[in-house]
Each structure stands twice: as C-alpha cells, then as structure tokens.
Design an enzyme around this catalytic site. Structure first.
Site, PDB file in Angstrom:
ATOM      1  N   GLN A 220       0.832  -1.212   0.000  1.00  0.00           N
ATOM      2  CA  GLN A 220       0.000   0.000   0.000  1.00  0.00           C
ATOM      3  C   GLN A 220       0.862   1.256   0.000  1.00  0.00           C
ATOM      4  O   GLN A 220       0.336   2.362  -0.096  1.00  0.00           O
ATOM      5  CB  GLN A 220      -0.908   0.011   1.234  1.00  0.00           C
ATOM      6  CG  GLN A 220      -1.998  -1.039   1.204  1.00  0.00           C
ATOM      7  CD  GLN A 220      -2.890  -1.033   2.429  1.00  0.00           C
ATOM      8  OE1 GLN A 220      -3.078  -2.065   3.041  1.00  0.00           O
ATOM      9  NE2 GLN A 220      -3.453   0.105   2.800  1.00  0.00           N
ATOM     10  N   ARG A 367      -9.149  -0.102   7.499  1.00  0.00           N
ATOM     11  CA  ARG A 367     -10.216   0.820   7.093  1.00  0.00           C
ATOM     12  C   ARG A 367     -10.446   1.843   8.188  1.00  0.00           C
ATOM     13  O   ARG A 367     -11.570   2.105   8.606  1.00  0.00           O
ATOM     14  CB  ARG A 367     -11.504   0.058   6.845  1.00  0.00           C
ATOM     15  CG  ARG A 367     -11.585  -0.528   5.474  1.00  0.00           C
ATOM     16  CD  ARG A 367     -12.979  -0.839   5.101  1.00  0.00           C
ATOM     17  NE  ARG A 367     -13.526   0.282   4.406  1.00  0.00           N
ATOM     18  CZ  ARG A 367     -14.158   0.185   3.245  1.00  0.00           C
ATOM     19  NH1 ARG A 367     -14.304  -0.950   2.659  1.00  0.00           N
ATOM     20  NH2 ARG A 367     -14.655   1.242   2.663  1.00  0.00           N
ATOM     21  N   CYS A 368      -9.347   2.436   8.619  1.00  0.00           N
ATOM     22  CA  CYS A 368      -9.444   3.313   9.774  1.00  0.00           C
ATOM     23  C   CYS A 368      -8.203   4.171   9.778  1.00  0.00           C
ATOM     24  O   CYS A 368      -7.126   3.714   9.461  1.00  0.00           O
ATOM     25  CB  CYS A 368      -9.468   2.443  11.021  1.00  0.00           C
ATOM     26  SG  CYS A 368      -9.055   3.294  12.525  1.00  0.00           S
ATOM     27  N   GLU A 737     -13.006   5.285   5.139  1.00  0.00           N
ATOM     28  CA  GLU A 737     -13.152   4.530   6.380  1.00  0.00           C
ATOM     29  C   GLU A 737     -14.387   4.834   7.191  1.00  0.00           C
ATOM     30  O   GLU A 737     -14.727   4.098   8.092  1.00  0.00           O
ATOM     31  CB  GLU A 737     -11.976   4.838   7.312  1.00  0.00           C
ATOM     32  CG  GLU A 737     -10.714   4.123   6.964  1.00  0.00           C
ATOM     33  CD  GLU A 737      -9.915   4.876   5.942  1.00  0.00           C
ATOM     34  OE1 GLU A 737     -10.022   6.111   5.910  1.00  0.00           O
ATOM     35  OE2 GLU A 737      -9.212   4.243   5.175  1.00  0.00           O
TER      36      GLU A 737
HETATM   37  O1  CDP Z   1      -7.008   6.774   0.614  1.00  0.00           O
HETATM   38  P1  CDP Z   1      -8.221   6.134   0.013  1.00  0.00           P
HETATM   39  O2  CDP Z   1      -8.280   6.198  -1.469  1.00  0.00           O
HETATM   40  O3  CDP Z   1      -8.508   4.785   0.579  1.00  0.00           O
HETATM   41  O4  CDP Z   1      -9.451   6.974   0.581  1.00  0.00           O
HETATM   42  P2  CDP Z   1     -10.162   8.266   0.056  1.00  0.00           P
HETATM   43  O5  CDP Z   1      -9.195   9.321  -0.315  1.00  0.00           O
HETATM   44  O6  CDP Z   1     -11.125   8.590   1.131  1.00  0.00           O
HETATM   45  O7  CDP Z   1     -10.944   7.814  -1.234  1.00  0.00           O
HETATM   46  C1  CDP Z   1     -11.632   6.598  -1.477  1.00  0.00           C
HETATM   47  C2  CDP Z   1     -12.250   6.670  -2.863  1.00  0.00           C
HETATM   48  O8  CDP Z   1     -13.392   7.550  -2.822  1.00  0.00           O
HETATM   49  C3  CDP Z   1     -11.320   7.243  -3.922  1.00  0.00           C
HETATM   50  O9  CDP Z   1     -11.594   6.704  -5.192  1.00  0.00           O
HETATM   51  C4  CDP Z   1     -11.692   8.699  -3.900  1.00  0.00           C
HETATM   52  O10 CDP Z   1     -11.272   9.435  -4.997  1.00  0.00           O
HETATM   53  C5  CDP Z   1     -13.213   8.653  -3.706  1.00  0.00           C
HETATM   54  N1  CDP Z   1     -13.684   9.890  -3.045  1.00  0.00           N
HETATM   55  C6  CDP Z   1     -14.571  10.735  -3.687  1.00  0.00           C
HETATM   56  O11 CDP Z   1     -15.012  10.413  -4.795  1.00  0.00           O
HETATM   57  N2  CDP Z   1     -14.972  11.895  -3.061  1.00  0.00           N
HETATM   58  C7  CDP Z   1     -14.528  12.226  -1.822  1.00  0.00           C
HETATM   59  N3  CDP Z   1     -14.917  13.348  -1.231  1.00  0.00           N
HETATM   60  C8  CDP Z   1     -13.640  11.361  -1.142  1.00  0.00           C
HETATM   61  C9  CDP Z   1     -13.230  10.207  -1.804  1.00  0.00           C
END
Ligand code: CDP
Length: 783
Positions: A220, A367-368, A737
């Site tokens: 990751q 997931r946290c 998360e």
């Molecule tokens: O770091 P990780 O990608 O696990 O988490 P994240 O930044 O929270 O985003 C998870 C997924 O949701 C990604 O594909 C983001 O681009 C999408 N996302 C989104 O569409 N809109 C947001 N406000 C936050 C995340």
C-alpha cells in the site's frame, strides 16, 4: 458559467474504468506474475507461540530433488539480515534466531523449482523448540515477573512497549470534580483481521548482471517500502524498483513490511534468479497485520442536565510480539485522541500504554485512520450509557453536546483543529430518514406486545488525510503526497500519483479531478501509480489519505498547467493574458466569447507554437503538504429486533448519513460506504480473532474467522450532507473509512437499547446470540 458537461468531472457518478478489467478477470495480481527462471518460496512457521529455538535441521529438505536452498535465521544473520526495523521504530525478526514469539512466526524458508516441492520440503525440516510460558493477555504481560518476550532487546526488562498521553490532566480532573454524574465503561475492541481477497506476496527479481532489484509487491506504500528496503538491505535506492500491480484489497494489511518480502529479495539476490512468495489464506490470517485489540476504559463527566464536562480514557493496546504497525512518530496510539468525537468537550485526558504479547504483530489501520475506529466506538458507547443513566433520549443528549457549526474551526481538548462540520444537520437527517420519534413510540408499543426492538445511534467525527508533514510522518518520512501531470500534444494526458489504489477507484476519480480543472474529458486522462521508477514519491494509501493529499496535488498541478495554458491561449488569440477568460475546457477573449481556443489547442501549441521564450511542453509535478487533516463526519441509526427464543438479533433498518465534503464520484463514495458498513456490521456481529491460553490462533481460516457474506449483511439506506473542507482545493474530505468508524457502535448500541430494560449497558463485540441470550435469561426475558 462553468461547463462540466461531457468531461465527466467532479460530481459525476461515472463507472469505474478499472472495473473493465476486474470484472472480466483480467486484473494482474502478484501471483499472476511469472518470470523466466522463477523459483518458488514457502515459509516454515512456528506451531507454538513462545519457545526457545534449540536447533533446525534442514538436511532432508535440502536433499529433496528440486530444492534449491533452505534459509534459516542463522543464514540471514551472516548477512546482517536476521532482524529488520519496523515502521514504528521497533525491530522484528525476519527469520527466528533465538526464540519464536508467536504462533505462525517465520522460522525458515524453502526455495525450490516448483511450489509443490517447496511445500513438501517444509515438512522435512526438523525444528526443536523448548517451550516457554505464553502471554496472551496484555494486562498479565505487564504484571511484575511476567516472562520478558523481547529479551532480544538490551534495554527491555518488561513487556511494556510505549506510554503516551494527550490532553490536559489537571483541567480534566477539575472538570470531573465539578460533575454531577460520571459514567464509566470498560470495553474491548476485539482483534480483527482485514482479510483482503488477495493475500500478501512478492516476486523478487534481482538481476545479477545489473544489480537492479525489481520487486512486484502487494504494497500500500511502495515508495516508503523502497526507502526502507534500501536501508535494511543496503541496496542503492535507484537500483530498487517496487512495482505494485493490481492489489486485491489492502485495508491496512499491506502497509507493514513482512519477513516474506525480505527473505524472497535476499534469496533472489543470493541465488541470482527471480523468487516468488505468495502466502496462503491461513498464513495471512495468523501472521500478518491484525487490527484493533484495544482494551479501553472511559469515564465521561456530565452535569445533571446532560452537558458534557470532561472525558478521561485509559487504553491498553495489545501489540503482539513486535511493534510493527505504522503510526506517525509523535502519536504512539495513532490518532486515538479524536476520542472527544463530535462533542464540545472542554477537557479531556487520554493515557495509552502498549504491551507485547505472544501474538502476531498488529494494530494496522484497518479501514481506519490510525485508531480512529476504536476512539469513535468508545465515545459513542459512553454517550449511549450516559443517556440511559441520566434518563435523557440518546439523540437529544447528542444534539445538546455537539460542536455547533459556528464553532468551526474548533480546537479539541486533545489538540486537533477540526476544520468544518455541521453535526446537527447530519444527525437530524438520519433521525428524519429513520423516523426516529415515531420509532421510539412504536418501540414502546412493541415492548408492550413482548417484542424487543432496539434503536442505536452513533455520530462520529473522523480525522483523515494525513498529514501535514510538520506533525505526521511514517518512519521519519513526512506525510505529503504528489501528482505529476503530462498533457500530450493531442490534448490527452497521463497523471502519475504517489498514492496506491487497492480497489478504491483512483484511476477513475483522479481523472475526474483533472477533467474538472482542465476540461480534458476524464476518459482522455490515464492514471498511473504503483511503480517507483515511474511515479513521483508518495506515502501511499491508507487512512483515507489519497483524496485529501494526492487528490489535492492533482488539483494544484492541473491549475499550474492551466496557468501556463492561459499564456499560450493569449499568444494564440493575439491578446494579453489579462484579457483571457476560462471556462471548463476553453479560453476565450473577454467580451468576445467566440474568439476561443480549447485546452487541446493550447496543448498542441505547447509543443508546436509556444510564445517566444516559453519552455516547451505542458507538464509538471506537485508535492502537496496539506495544511491540516480533513474531518469527515456523520450519524448512523440502526434498528434491530431480538428473538427472545434464541438471542439472535436481526437488523431491521440501517440508515447512514455521511459527510465527506464534495464527492468526486458519488457512486464510488457509496461503494466505499457500503464496504465500511459491512465491515462495521462484521465486527459488531461476528468478526474476531481469538487465541487460546497457549497462544493458538483460533481464527486461522474462514470457517473460524467469520466474515459476513451478502446473505447475512443487512441492507443500507445511505444519505449525504455536504460540508466542503475549507482548506482542500476542491473541498473534498477522505471517505474510505468512515462507515467502519461509526457503524460498529451504532449496531452495538441498538442491541443494548433493545436490552436496556434488562439493565444491559455493556456488551462487548462480537455481540453473539449466546451473549444476548445470557442477558435475556438473567433478566427473565428469554422465552
Ligand atoms: O485513501 P483512500 O483512497 O482509501 O481513501 P479516500 O481518499 O477517502 O478515497 C476513497 C475513494 O473515494 C477514492 O476513489 C476517492 O477518490 C473517492 N472519493 C470521492 O469520490 N470523493 C470524496 N470526497 C472522497 C473520496
């Protein structure tokens, strides 16, 4: 007017581009990689949890045709590789030399021509163990006279790992002295395993001619891993290339560096051939990064009418035999001090200690965002308990104590600066959607008919998007992230990002950010990641950090390129830059909207017809160090019914309101929330890794370690409020998360609510039918 039509930018629920290969079975995972001359490695693991290693005899294994090498800790010791540093600044055995410290610990490795031979050879290795007393309870580990698990460390005379405090002890004591009521709760957030679909693995290919090590890895955080590999193995960093193909889920499990990665790389280096190691499901479950395992004691001080005055928390984390999870260096209990949650709590004090036990190392951000799940669980359980003790409706108690929208930015008693929020709005929407006030009436009527209905609530505030680099690092590397954007002459682009998707859909959403910023349709933007030779440095994906960090970097670099494109547009339109206006995808002359060029025209000119003195090309890289974390929040409501004949509880409704600011792709956000809600339900209902007193792991397969299927998983009703993050370039907050953070407490609170008139205020996860049945029986409610 901003025109986003046709470019599939921010806010559009377009389908995930990566799914085209995933649903056709065309993804490439580590086990799909086959290189010429590749050997196969299997690890021999300890069957016992704590023992001195007396001898290892590998003669018979070595004699088996097809076996190329057997590696033991002694062999690695000769190369100074028997121990490795962990991401938390501890050390961890690569292959055991002196003792084994948990069941499943790596003892020896067989490298063979075929996987079958390697596995057969494992059975021929004779190991003599001299058993030692086993510690599976962290409280007992810390008792005087307990055997010292980490006697390899010169300065270690007990099993104590760390001590950490946050908040103001004196102010909290003063608050408690003034309280009318103090509510107590002792609880354990059980050990859980992320159990990604793809287990961990590596194909290590060290080329003897060039010295270049190409490592195909389930990682990751490929860049951070490369740097640590360079330090551990003494290889020049430019000669290490980590490639992370499609990753079949990470959930924190693929953040730590595992011994298998190191042994396979060392074996490839010494043998001069590629070596593949892919662990089995059982190995993954018993030996790789667990999550949670927090013993928590909370006290909440309130006045008689329910105003919260102070919070006091004591934690004991079970770290297993090595302190190997990734935590920012300043924060030994992760970001647990978000435990004040969504409440305006004037004083708080958190004391955290960690203990070594004879279990696999754990504490990953499953997931946290670094222990936020445990923190949210504790405060929501305390608030629910307080509501019962004070006789105040749990929704009203929350509404009374929320940080109010006008209080943002809000400095919490433990030092976070919450950037934004509207907690009453999220709560009220959840209450409205679940018809809370009507439900409470119905609940009473049903109780009169003998039916046990419970309504559980949980509100949560997360802290995600680490870092800012000033305060947050992993193994000393500051937590920024990056994006590099190249727009080609035909107006098509490649975006390279420092974060690492494991199924979150980055290839889709990051292209949507470029689409909105530059007006290049998202399907014209190819997103690349996961190749350290090819993409800019980043800290990887975990803790919902990708969108707040690399997503922001993507916006910023797009805006920088737009600024350059504007100069080119002025040149093409033969006017001054000040007279150029922008709308998505095109520049035009102010007052003459028909005199226009498209972003694609400017891209072509960047290589063919740039203004005098301008550097060619339309590309750049940006490293983004966020000014603060982001603070997504929400409220969940769960309705359950308990069967008085069996103790079984069924979810009747689950309403989730999430606020992650601006949603880049609402459908992907929904998917993230569904995943988290399922995991929250799993922990509440069934998912836990237990150990017997000899340290045998009782969750070594999916028959014993229960994860819910679509059959058991309840339906979810999901809703949103949108409070943009004020400091994020596009107002997005991370979302990955939140559902895991909020929902376990909502489920457990619902069961407790159903049992409330039986006097049950505390029940630990997993909430099994047996536990509920016992409570019913004791209260005379069982049928
Ligand atoms: O770091 P990780 O990608 O696990 O988490 P994240 O930044 O929270 O985003 C998870 C997924 O949701 C990604 O594909 C983001 O681009 C999408 N996302 C989104 O569409 N809109 C947001 N406000 C936050 C995340």
């Amino acid at each position: 007017m901003a025109v986003h039509e046709g470019v599939h930018g921010i806010g559009e629920s377009i389908k995930r581009v990566e799914d085209a290969r995933f649903i056709r079975g065309k993804g490439t995972y580590v086990d799909d990689i086959v290189l010429p001359g590749m050997l196969h490695m299997f690890l021999l693991r300890s069957p016992v949890a704590h023992a001195r290693l007396v001898s290892i005899n590998a003669d018979a294994a070595l004699a088996l045709p097809g076996v190329v090498a057997v590696v033991t800790g002694k062999d690695l010791e000769a190369h100074n590789l028997a121990w490795m540093p962990t991401l938390s600044g501890d050390t961890q055995a690569v292959l055991a030399t002196d003792k084994v410290r948990f069941q499943g610990q790596e003892v020896a490795a067989v490298i063979a021509e075929s996987p079958y031979v390697a596995q057969d050879a494992l059975e021929l290795i004779e190991v003599e163990y001299d058993p030692l007393p086993v510690l599976v309870d962290p409280a007992r580990s810390l008792e005087a006279g307990a055997p010292v698990i980490r006697d390899d460390k010169e300065d270690q005379s007990s099993n104590h790992v760390y001590h950490w405090e946050s908040g103001d002890k004196d102010a909290t004591e003063r608050a408690f002295a003034q309280a009318d009521v103090v509510v107590n709760l002792r609880t354990h957030y059980p050990r859980s395993h992320p159990a990604p679909m793809e287990t961990c693995g590596i194909v290590a290919d060290v080329n003897p001619a060039t010295g270049k090590a190409t490592l195909y890895m389930t990682s990751q955080a490929p860049h951070a891993h490369r740097t640590l590999f360079a330090i551990v193995a003494g290889l020049p960093e430019q000669n290490i290339r980590i490639k992370t193909p499609d990753i079949g889920g990470g959930f924190g499990n693929k953040v730590p560096i595992y011994p298998g990665y190191v042994v396979a790389t060392a074996a490839s280096l010494l043998i001069g051939r590629p070596v593949k190691w892919v662990e089995s499901r059982q190995e993954n479950l018993i030996s790789t990064g667990f999550a949670r395992d927090y013993h928590m004691q909370g006290e909440l001080a309130l006045n008689r009418d329910g105003k919260m005055l102070g919070l006091r928390v004591k934690l004991l984390s079970d770290q297993g035999a090595f302190y190997a999870d990734a935590q920012p260096s300043k924060f030994r209990a992760g970001l647990f001090h978000i435990v004040t949650g969504s409440y305006d709590l004037p004083a708080a004090h958190v004391v955290a200690d960690g203990a070594y036990t004879n279990k696999a190392p754990g504490g990953v951000a499953y997931r946290c965002s670094f222990r936020v799940t445990e923190a949210s669980y504790l405060i929501e359980r305390l608030v629910q308990t307080a509501a019962y003790e004070l006789g105040i409706d749990p929704a009203d108690l929350r509404l009374k104590n929320f940080i109010q929208p006008e209080q943002f930015p809000y400095r919490s008693a433990t030092g976070f600066e919450y950037d934004s929020g509207d907690y009453p709005a999220a709560m009220n929407l959840a209450l409205e959607k679940v018809s809370y006030r009507d439900l409470r009436r119905e609940q009473e009527e049903m109780r009169a008919q003998g039916r046990l209905i419970g309504i559980g609530l949980a509100s949560f505030t997360e802290v995600v998007g680490a870092g800012h680099g000033k305060d947050y690092d992993i193994a000393g590397i500051k937590m920024f992230d990056s994006a590099e954007l190249r727009v080609h002459p035909t107006g098509k682009a490649i975006l390279k990002i420092g974060v690492q998707t494991q199924g979150q859909g980055h290839e889709t959403t990051f292209a949507q950010i470029v689409a909105s910023e530059l007006g290049i349709p998202s399907e014209d933007v190819l997103v690349q990641y996961g190749d350290t030779d090819n993409v800019p440095y980043g800290l990887g994906t975990y803790a919902s950090r990708s969108t707040p960090t690399a997503g922001a970097a993507t916006s910023v670099i797009s805006r920088k390129l737009r600024a350059k494109a504007k100069k080119i547009a002025a040149h093409l339109l033969e006017t001054s830059e000040e007279d150029i206006e922008w709308e998505t995808g095109r520049f035009f002359v102010r007052g003459a909207p028909d005199r226009a060029v498209t972003i694609q025209d400017t891209a072509f000119a960047a290589y063919t017809n740039m203004p005098d003195g301008m550097e060619a090309g339309l590309e750049g890289v940006h490293y983004y160090d966020p000014p603060n974390m982001t603070f997504p929040f929400g409220t969940y409501a769960v309705v359950v019914e308990i069967d008085r004949g069996t103790g079984e509880w069924k979810v009747l409704r689950m309403v989730a309101v999430d606020d992650c600011g601006v949603r880049i792709n609402p459908m992907i956000v929904e998917g993230q929330i569904h995943g988290g809600l399922t995991e929250g339900f799993a922990t509440a209902a069934m998912q836990q890794i237990a150990f017997d007193e000899d340290g045998n792991c009782l969750g070594a397969n999916f028959t014993d370690y229960l994860i819910p299927t679509a059959w058991e998983t309840p339906d979810f009703e999901t809703f949103a409020t949108v409070t943009p993050s004020p400091h994020h370039p596009i107002g997005a907050k991370g979302v990955g998360e939140s559902a895991t953070v909020g929902s376990p407490a909502a489920y457990v609170n619902a069961v407790i609510d159903a049992l409330a008139h039986a006097g049950v205020r505390n029940i630990d996860m997993p909430v099994t039918s047996a536990k509920v049945w016992e409570a019913l029986s004791q209260a005379g409610l069982a049928e």
